[in-house]
Write an enzyme that holds these catalytic residues in place. Structure first.
Site, PDB file in Angstrom:
ATOM      1  N   ARG A  41       0.645  -1.301  -0.088  1.00 44.56           N
ATOM      2  CA  ARG A  41       0.063   0.023  -0.044  1.00 44.56           C
ATOM      3  C   ARG A  41       0.722   1.323   0.059  1.00 44.56           C
ATOM      4  O   ARG A  41       0.208   2.143  -0.325  1.00 44.56           O
ATOM      5  CB  ARG A  41      -0.864   0.016   1.241  1.00 44.56           C
ATOM      6  N   GLN A  47      -1.720   2.908  -5.003  1.00 43.03           N
ATOM      7  CA  GLN A  47      -2.905   3.755  -4.194  1.00 43.03           C
ATOM      8  C   GLN A  47      -4.127   3.515  -4.887  1.00 43.03           C
ATOM      9  O   GLN A  47      -5.275   3.376  -4.216  1.00 43.03           O
ATOM     10  CB  GLN A  47      -2.619   5.083  -3.916  1.00 43.03           C
ATOM     11  N   SER A  96      -7.980   0.563   1.619  1.00 44.56           N
ATOM     12  CA  SER A  96      -8.363   1.873   2.211  1.00 44.56           C
ATOM     13  C   SER A  96      -9.613   2.462   1.592  1.00 44.56           C
ATOM     14  O   SER A  96     -10.230   3.054   2.285  1.00 44.56           O
ATOM     15  CB  SER A  96      -7.190   2.693   1.264  1.00 44.56           C
ATOM     16  N   ASP A 113      -6.039   0.331  -4.191  1.00 40.76           N
ATOM     17  CA  ASP A 113      -5.937  -0.098  -2.688  1.00 40.76           C
ATOM     18  C   ASP A 113      -7.314  -0.370  -2.066  1.00 40.76           C
ATOM     19  O   ASP A 113      -7.974   0.772  -1.466  1.00 40.76           O
ATOM     20  CB  ASP A 113      -5.335   0.930  -1.703  1.00 40.76           C
ATOM     21  N   TYR A 115       0.915   0.214   8.344  1.00 36.87           N
ATOM     22  CA  TYR A 115       0.224  -0.115   9.705  1.00 36.87           C
ATOM     23  C   TYR A 115       1.293   0.122  10.970  1.00 36.87           C
ATOM     24  O   TYR A 115       2.376   0.320  11.016  1.00 36.87           O
ATOM     25  CB  TYR A 115       0.128  -2.085   9.701  1.00 36.87           C
TER      26      TYR A 115
END
Length: 407
Positions: free
Chosen positions: A123, A129, A135, A132, A229
């Protein structure tokens, strides 16, 4: 011959999303592809079969959608019956639970099916992006979490000034301020609540404060990990975190937790003691509630629990599906981005397992598990690393060194 992309009707009872919507259907067809939609696949997302046909898709039965497709798009990992119907050379793309059920990826590898699992997407790479899904769906879930919390809360969210008196605003605490947490903060703020955000990643402070919320500083020194994360905390750090959170929780009316790590048990942030000490009427919403556990003691996926002290715990693991229309639109665009990236200029499927995005996203291809995390989960030896290609100047330097050695 054009590439055929199909979208299946989801088999899970609580799933309302569909992997491809009519708008992305049009875009794929405009790009020269053929799109097959299983009959009824979009109904729960308010996309009827006519809307797909008007977009240029063919509405077919499940057997046809599986047998004729080069790329099969899904939201979740399908049943064994569906996986067994896939053929060598086909591509399946979706949230395949690859780290939770790695044996299913081995099953697909044995069939020589290429599996692209969105949980594995790297990610932090900028060009990934637009692909993703985690997200896009987390954003939907965070928004829904704030709405559900306000509905379950027995008082106003905003401050209300009336002839009968003034009602104080709700105090909302969001634990974990990634995509879902920030969306929950922004939504609860728009509803008029007083918001605080907590995260072990120091970089989150500016994002939380930019939304008008108070950032609660963690005693954990830099809990940032890889891939965007938070890292796994030590037992000592976990104990310290739970202790400091206990005071924050007791001081708030609504607590929304969002800390998830794909393929792993969610960290317990709200202990049973904190739940027991919560004020009557406190609302807990756990976006990490799952069969692996959750962020809140006592939370259960897809269930609402009322505790003896009259607190409410809502297992919000499937909130993205509750906003099925918007969530499907975003998911479909993520799917389209992946498809665009794996189709070459001649209109052929060309997945490069050495590409920095696809080396992560691809669970299995050409009969082999290639993702490093997945190989580790299956206790397979790491794949040998290719020697970097030498350019012409490197080769000349090598020849020069050899000739000097000979002298």
């Amino acid at each position: 011959m054009s590439i055929v992309v199909s979208a299946l009707k989801e088999e899970q009872p609580h799933e309302k999303r569909v992997a491809i919507d009519p708008d992305v259907t049009k875009r794929l067809i405009k790009a020269g592809m053929k799109v097959l939609i299983e009959k009824g696949a979009g109904v729960a997302s308010y996309y009827n079969d006519d809307s797909y046909q008007q977009a240029g898709a063919e509405v077919v039965d499940r057997k046809t959608a599986l047998s004729q497709a080069n790329i099969v798009a899904v939201i979740n990992l399908p049943s064994d019956e569906t996986l067994n119907a896939l053929k060598p050379g086909q591509v399946i793309l979706g949230l395949l639970s690859s780290l939770i059920k790695p044996e299913k990826m081995q099953q697909l590898a044995d069939k020589k099916v290429t599996a692209l699992s969105f949980e594995l997407l790297p990610r932090t790479i900028s060009r990934a992006q637009t692909m993703d899904v985690l997200s896009s769906q987390s954003s939907v879930a965070g928004y829904k979490a704030a709405l559900v919390a306000s509905d379950a809360y027995s008082k106003y969210f905003p401050m209300m000034i009336t002839a009968a008196g003034t009602v104080k605003p709700a105090k909302v605490l969001v634990l974990g301020t990634g995509v879902a947490g920030l969306q929950a903060i922004g939504t609860a703020k728009r509803l008029g609540a007083i918001i605080s955000g907590y995260d072990v990643r120091p970089a989150s402070k500016g994002e939380v404060e930019s939304l008008g919320a108070n950032f609660l500083t963690s005693s954990v020194s830099n809990g940032a990990g890889s891939g965007g994360y938070a890292r796994a905390l030590t037992p000592e750090e976990t104990a310290a975190q739970q202790k400091e959170l206990a005071g924050f929780i007791a001081d708030n009316d609504v607590i929304i937790t969002t800390a998830q790590v794909p393929g792993h048990k969610p960290p317990l942030m709200v202990t049973q003691e904190s739940v027991d000490n919560a004020k009557p009427g406190t609302v807990f919403v756990d976006l990490a509630a799952s069969d692996l556990g959750g962020n809140i003691a006592g939370s259960k996926p897809d269930e609402t629990v009322t505790t003896p002290n009259q607190a409410t715990i809502i297992g919000g693991n499937n909130f993205a599906s509750e906003l099925s229309n918007s969530a499907s639109q975003l998911f479909a665009k993520n799917v389209q981005s992946v498809i665009n990236a794996m189709v070459d200029k001649d209109g052929n499927l060309a997945i490069d397992p050495k590409d920095d995005v696809f080396s992560g996203l691809t669970a299995t291809t050409n009969g082999e598990i290639i993702n490093a995390r997945l190989r580790d989960a299956l206790k397979l030896d790491p794949l040998p690393k290719d020697e970097p290609a030498k350019d012409e100047s490197d080769e000349k330097a090598d020849q020069s060194a050899k000739s000097k050695g000979a002298e």
